[in-house]
Write a protein that holds these residues in place. Sequence first.
Motif, PDB file in Angstrom:
ATOM      1  N   PRO A 108      46.858  24.633 101.627  1.00  0.00           N
ATOM      2  CA  PRO A 108      48.205  24.473 101.072  1.00  0.00           C
ATOM      3  C   PRO A 108      48.485  25.524 100.000  1.00  0.00           C
ATOM      4  N   PRO A 109      49.743  25.865  99.816  1.00  0.00           N
ATOM      5  CA  PRO A 109      50.090  26.778  98.724  1.00  0.00           C
ATOM      6  C   PRO A 109      49.971  26.024  97.392  1.00  0.00           C
ATOM      7  N   VAL A 110      49.231  26.571  96.436  1.00  0.00           N
ATOM      8  CA  VAL A 110      49.058  25.931  95.127  1.00  0.00           C
ATOM      9  C   VAL A 110      50.059  26.542  94.150  1.00  0.00           C
ATOM     10  N   PRO A 111      50.809  25.715  93.416  1.00  0.00           N
ATOM     11  CA  PRO A 111      51.773  26.253  92.456  1.00  0.00           C
ATOM     12  C   PRO A 111      51.103  27.199  91.452  1.00  0.00           C
ATOM     13  N   LYS A 112      51.723  28.354  91.239  1.00  0.00           N
ATOM     14  CA  LYS A 112      51.183  29.381  90.337  1.00  0.00           C
ATOM     15  C   LYS A 112      50.913  28.814  88.942  1.00  0.00           C
ATOM     16  N   GLU A 113      51.834  27.985  88.426  1.00  0.00           N
ATOM     17  CA  GLU A 113      51.683  27.424  87.072  1.00  0.00           C
ATOM     18  C   GLU A 113      50.437  26.549  86.966  1.00  0.00           C
ATOM     19  N   ALA A 114      50.162  25.790  88.008  1.00  0.00           N
ATOM     20  CA  ALA A 114      48.991  24.914  87.990  1.00  0.00           C
ATOM     21  C   ALA A 114      47.710  25.738  87.958  1.00  0.00           C
ATOM     22  N   LYS A 115      47.651  26.795  88.760  1.00  0.00           N
ATOM     23  CA  LYS A 115      46.464  27.666  88.781  1.00  0.00           C
ATOM     24  C   LYS A 115      46.238  28.322  87.422  1.00  0.00           C
ATOM     25  N   GLU A 116      47.328  28.816  86.831  1.00  0.00           N
ATOM     26  CA  GLU A 116      47.215  29.543  85.566  1.00  0.00           C
ATOM     27  C   GLU A 116      46.798  28.652  84.410  1.00  0.00           C
ATOM     28  N   ARG A 117      47.288  27.436  84.366  1.00  0.00           N
ATOM     29  CA  ARG A 117      47.043  26.563  83.215  1.00  0.00           C
ATOM     30  C   ARG A 117      45.777  25.728  83.329  1.00  0.00           C
ATOM     31  N   ALA A 118      45.324  25.437  84.527  1.00  0.00           N
ATOM     32  CA  ALA A 118      44.166  24.557  84.713  1.00  0.00           C
ATOM     33  C   ALA A 118      42.948  25.095  83.973  1.00  0.00           C
ATOM     34  N   GLY A 119      42.297  24.208  83.220  1.00  0.00           N
ATOM     35  CA  GLY A 119      41.063  24.562  82.527  1.00  0.00           C
ATOM     36  C   GLY A 119      41.248  25.165  81.148  1.00  0.00           C
ATOM     37  N   GLU A 120      42.483  25.332  80.688  1.00  0.00           N
ATOM     38  CA  GLU A 120      42.724  25.956  79.391  1.00  0.00           C
ATOM     39  C   GLU A 120      43.592  25.073  78.498  1.00  0.00           C
ATOM     40  N   GLY A 121      43.378  25.161  77.196  1.00  0.00           N
ATOM     41  CA  GLY A 121      44.209  24.455  76.222  1.00  0.00           C
ATOM     42  C   GLY A 121      44.293  22.971  76.504  1.00  0.00           C
ATOM     43  N   GLN A 122      45.510  22.443  76.469  1.00  0.00           N
ATOM     44  CA  GLN A 122      45.676  21.002  76.700  1.00  0.00           C
ATOM     45  C   GLN A 122      45.371  20.611  78.147  1.00  0.00           C
ATOM     46  N   TRP A 123      45.225  21.587  79.034  1.00  0.00           N
ATOM     47  CA  TRP A 123      44.877  21.319  80.432  1.00  0.00           C
ATOM     48  C   TRP A 123      43.396  21.614  80.698  1.00  0.00           C
ATOM     49  N   ARG A 124      42.577  21.616  79.665  1.00  0.00           N
ATOM     50  CA  ARG A 124      41.167  21.997  79.821  1.00  0.00           C
ATOM     51  C   ARG A 124      40.384  21.070  80.747  1.00  0.00           C
ATOM     52  N   THR A 125      40.819  19.825  80.915  1.00  0.00           N
ATOM     53  CA  THR A 125      40.107  18.907  81.799  1.00  0.00           C
ATOM     54  C   THR A 125      40.720  18.848  83.199  1.00  0.00           C
ATOM     55  N   ILE A 126      41.712  19.692  83.454  1.00  0.00           N
ATOM     56  CA  ILE A 126      42.379  19.700  84.758  1.00  0.00           C
ATOM     57  C   ILE A 126      41.742  20.760  85.652  1.00  0.00           C
ATOM     58  N   ARG A 127      41.492  20.366  86.908  1.00  0.00           N
ATOM     59  CA  ARG A 127      40.981  21.299  87.913  1.00  0.00           C
ATOM     60  C   ARG A 127      41.930  21.274  89.100  1.00  0.00           C
ATOM     61  N   VAL A 128      42.098  22.416  89.726  1.00  0.00           N
ATOM     62  CA  VAL A 128      42.882  22.502  90.957  1.00  0.00           C
ATOM     63  C   VAL A 128      41.877  22.623  92.090  1.00  0.00           C
ATOM     64  N   THR A 129      41.906  21.658  93.007  1.00  0.00           N
ATOM     65  CA  THR A 129      40.965  21.653  94.130  1.00  0.00           C
ATOM     66  C   THR A 129      41.718  21.414  95.432  1.00  0.00           C
ATOM     67  N   ASN A 130      41.079  21.743  96.529  1.00  0.00           N
ATOM     68  CA  ASN A 130      41.607  21.430  97.861  1.00  0.00           C
ATOM     69  C   ASN A 130      40.768  20.309  98.452  1.00  0.00           C
ATOM     70  N   GLU A 131      41.435  19.362  99.057  1.00  0.00           N
ATOM     71  CA  GLU A 131      40.765  18.258  99.747  1.00  0.00           C
ATOM     72  C   GLU A 131      40.806  18.545 101.242  1.00  0.00           C
ATOM     73  N   PRO A 132      39.682  18.380 101.932  1.00  0.00           N
ATOM     74  CA  PRO A 132      39.719  18.571 103.388  1.00  0.00           C
ATOM     75  C   PRO A 132      40.518  17.450 104.061  1.00  0.00           C
ATOM     76  N   ALA A 133      40.972  17.711 105.255  1.00  0.00           N
ATOM     77  CA  ALA A 133      41.717  16.705 106.022  1.00  0.00           C
ATOM     78  C   ALA A 133      40.807  15.511 106.307  1.00  0.00           C
ATOM     79  N   LYS A 134      41.371  14.305 106.217  1.00  0.00           N
ATOM     80  CA  LYS A 134      40.635  13.068 106.463  1.00  0.00           C
ATOM     81  C   LYS A 134      41.570  12.081 107.146  1.00  0.00           C
ATOM     82  N   ILE A 135      40.977  11.109 107.809  1.00  0.00           N
ATOM     83  CA  ILE A 135      41.750   9.998 108.351  1.00  0.00           C
ATOM     84  C   ILE A 135      41.532   8.830 107.393  1.00  0.00           C
ATOM     85  N   ILE A 136      42.632   8.298 106.867  1.00  0.00           N
ATOM     86  CA  ILE A 136      42.586   7.247 105.854  1.00  0.00           C
ATOM     87  C   ILE A 136      43.293   6.003 106.380  1.00  0.00           C
ATOM     88  N   ALA A 137      42.646   4.844 106.208  1.00  0.00           N
ATOM     89  CA  ALA A 137      43.305   3.565 106.475  1.00  0.00           C
ATOM     90  C   ALA A 137      43.953   3.135 105.167  1.00  0.00           C
TER      91      ALA A 137
END
Length: 144
Positions: free
Chosen positions: A47-76
């Motif tokens: 998926p396309p990840v928003p530029k702002e999320a990539k830039e801010r993740a892990g820094e300052g007030q977003w230091r505990t935020i990570r941007v990750t990709n989840e693989p496709a799954k089948i969920i009930a």
Amino acid sequence: LTPRKYIHMYLGMKLLAPALMEVQSSDTSDKYMTWPLTFTAPGETTPPVPKEAKERAGEGQWRTIRVTNEPAKIIAVGRFTDASMEPVIRIADRELRKVLKRDGLVPAKSSEDVLKFAQYDATYSMGQRRGEVWVELEEGGHPW
């Protein structure tokens, strides 16, 4: 600037997506909350990840935020309307697993010791809540 506008403008989150929580069965384990930023469209591999999320993740007030990709799954999915409190979620999870067993669907082994649930509408709303309990299905344990 409303909280809703702030989240959309500065974190790139779409507020129609649910807040996803994952709670291990142990009382001492970490609990995780995630928010889908984007979804993979048919034919795309990532998926396309928003530029702002990539830039801010892990820094300052977003230091505990990570941007990750989840693989496709089948969920009930099982729905509930009560507040997302542990006893409510455990009951909904147990009921969903009974239905899966009845219908011959097999939960993933990795889902046995974890509660996964999604919350919609509750963040900025005092009205009707919608919650879902999620159980990942075993590869080959379903017809899809």
